[in-house]
Scaffold this motif. Sequence first.
Motif, PDB file in Angstrom:
ATOM      1  N   GLN A   1       2.069   6.848  -6.655  1.00  0.00           N
ATOM      2  CA  GLN A   1       1.011   7.752  -7.146  1.00  0.00           C
ATOM      3  C   GLN A   1       1.369   9.206  -6.882  1.00  0.00           C
ATOM      4  O   GLN A   1       1.196  10.060  -7.748  1.00  0.00           O
ATOM      5  CB  GLN A   1      -0.311   7.409  -6.458  1.00  0.00           C
ATOM      6  N   ILE A   2       1.880   9.484  -5.702  1.00  0.00           N
ATOM      7  CA  ILE A   2       2.268  10.851  -5.352  1.00  0.00           C
ATOM      8  C   ILE A   2       3.406  11.316  -6.264  1.00  0.00           C
ATOM      9  O   ILE A   2       3.375  12.444  -6.774  1.00  0.00           O
ATOM     10  CB  ILE A   2       2.662  10.942  -3.859  1.00  0.00           C
TER      11      ILE A   2
ATOM     12  N   ILE B   1       0.837  -1.205   0.000  1.00  0.00           N
ATOM     13  CA  ILE B   1       0.000   0.000   0.000  1.00  0.00           C
ATOM     14  C   ILE B   1       0.872   1.255   0.000  1.00  0.00           C
ATOM     15  O   ILE B   1       0.634   2.194  -0.768  1.00  0.00           O
ATOM     16  CB  ILE B   1      -0.966  -0.012   1.200  1.00  0.00           C
ATOM     17  N   LEU B   2       1.889   1.279   0.858  1.00  0.00           N
ATOM     18  CA  LEU B   2       2.746   2.463   0.954  1.00  0.00           C
ATOM     19  C   LEU B   2       3.516   2.724  -0.337  1.00  0.00           C
ATOM     20  O   LEU B   2       3.598   3.871  -0.788  1.00  0.00           O
ATOM     21  CB  LEU B   2       3.714   2.327   2.126  1.00  0.00           C
TER      22      LEU B   2
ATOM     23  N   GLN C   1       5.172  14.496 -10.768  1.00  0.00           N
ATOM     24  CA  GLN C   1       6.035  14.263 -11.924  1.00  0.00           C
ATOM     25  C   GLN C   1       7.500  14.215 -11.525  1.00  0.00           C
ATOM     26  O   GLN C   1       8.352  14.873 -12.100  1.00  0.00           O
ATOM     27  CB  GLN C   1       5.783  15.319 -12.993  1.00  0.00           C
ATOM     28  N   LEU C   2       7.790  13.403 -10.488  1.00  0.00           N
ATOM     29  CA  LEU C   2       9.176  13.247 -10.027  1.00  0.00           C
ATOM     30  C   LEU C   2       9.908  12.225 -10.872  1.00  0.00           C
ATOM     31  O   LEU C   2       9.489  11.260 -11.267  1.00  0.00           O
ATOM     32  CB  LEU C   2       9.207  12.833  -8.561  1.00  0.00           C
TER      33      LEU C   2
END
Length: 106
Positions: free
Chosen positions: A99-100, A92-93, A105-106
């Motif tokens: 997603q973050i 999950i993490l 856009q990293l």
Amino acid sequence: ALTCLDGAMHRYLADEGVELDRPITIQMPVNLRQKGVGGEKATGNKIGIILVDLSPPTDDAYVRLRNVGYSLRNVRAMIDSVAPEAVETYTILTGLLGQIAGMLQL
């Protein structure tokens, strides 16, 4: 199959001019079901997603096969040594962080 995929990815990247000095890392689903009553496997789906290093760059198919097999055995030993809930939390993490990172856009 993973050995073939690893070799094909290394070959493709080399054709594109990308030289890797470390293994390709993939996300792989793993079975988290514990043994049930009487030693039988529990029913239902219970999976986690973990990161697996494939083989360091090599042209030797046997060495690649051996490296991938070694990596998979280590992953299975790690999965079997921790509670399934810990792997689920990890899944999950890492999904949330991915997603973050995608949104930023990293």
